[in-house]
Design a protein around this motif. Structure first.
Motif, short mmCIF file in Angstrom:
data_model
loop_
_atom_site.label_atom_id
_atom_site.label_comp_id
_atom_site.label_asym_id
_atom_site.label_seq_id
_atom_site.Cartn_x
_atom_site.Cartn_y
_atom_site.Cartn_z
N ARG A 236 -8.42 -0.43 -5.41
CA ARG A 236 -8.56 -1.24 -4.32
C ARG A 236 -9.79 -1.47 -3.79
N TYR B 233 0.90 -1.10 -0.04
CA TYR B 233 -0.03 0.03 0.09
C TYR B 233 0.95 1.18 -0.08
N GLN C 201 2.31 2.08 -3.44
CA GLN C 201 1.43 2.48 -4.15
C GLN C 201 0.81 3.96 -3.99
N GLU D 55 -3.50 0.32 -9.45
CA GLU D 55 -3.59 -0.54 -8.25
C GLU D 55 -4.09 0.22 -6.92
#
Length: 208
Positions: free
Chosen positions: A208, A53, A56, A204
């Motif tokens: 989510r 995360y 990203q 991405e």
């Protein structure tokens, strides 16, 4: 709309890469990344393991800061990119590259995107002959961006064009420094976009 007004070099240090927010300074030994490559703050030098995360998020923040776009606007661009045919990540970068302030910077009429945004806000540019003072205005292939006639003769623009004359202009923009015009030939291919991010991580993040 809230906009970051703190030190630009802190943003580069936070992302750990040059975002070219300070014009000529970014190419000199005074660049903050050259002098202090770690993140700002008292814990900036501590090494931390970055989660998926986190990677990203950093990719998304890097792109936002590179183009000087607020979160809401950037998310809107992502939704536009999703609806278009082709690769979503490439579409997103093409939309950001098509912003008027980015074109002004890319064509060599400003030393940084922040300066380009200010110049557009002050109504120094036209698109196809019509005055446009919205930095987020999206230009299209075939559009001609030009310095307003009354601004061309000012020392400010003469100095800007001269000082940025050595900076390369991508093939998808046809820049005429003498006439102070820039024609958009086509949307850029991914290999023609110099944004220092991995756009698939941005996709991405929002997926989510």
């Amino acid at each position: 709309m809230a906009r970051y007004t703190g030190p630009a070099c802190k943003l580069c240090r936070r992302e750990g890469k040059k975002l070219f927010l300070k014009g000529d300074r970014c190419y000199s030994s005074k660049c903050a990344i050259e002098r202090r490559s770690y993140a700002p703050g008292q814990h900036g030098q501590n090494r931390k393991k970055t989660s998926e995360y986190g990677l990203q998020l950093r990719a998304k923040q890097s792109a936002r800061r590179y183009y000087g776009v607020a979160e809401g606007q950037f998310h809107k661009y992502f939704l536009m990119a999703e609806r278009k045919e082709g690769v979503t990540g490439t579409n997103l970068l093409q939309i950001c590259e098509s912003r008027l302030d980015n074109i002004v910077y890319t064509a060599g009429f400003a030393s940084s995107r922040n300066q380009a945004r200010q110049l557009v806000n002050h109504a120094h540019f036209t698109v196809n002959g019509a005055k446009v003072d919205i930095p987020s205005y999206l230009v299209k292939p075939g559009d001609v961006v030009a310095v307003k006639e009354t601004s061309k003769t000012t020392d400010e623009f003469k100095n800007l064009v001269e000082s940025n004359s050595a900076r390369p202009v991508p093939k998808w923009v046809e820049s005429n420094k003498d006439a102070m015009t820039a024609k958009i030939i086509a949307l850029p291919e991914r290999e023609e976009i110099a944004t220092p991010v991995e756009e698939h991580l941005i996709v991405e993040f929002y997926s989510r």
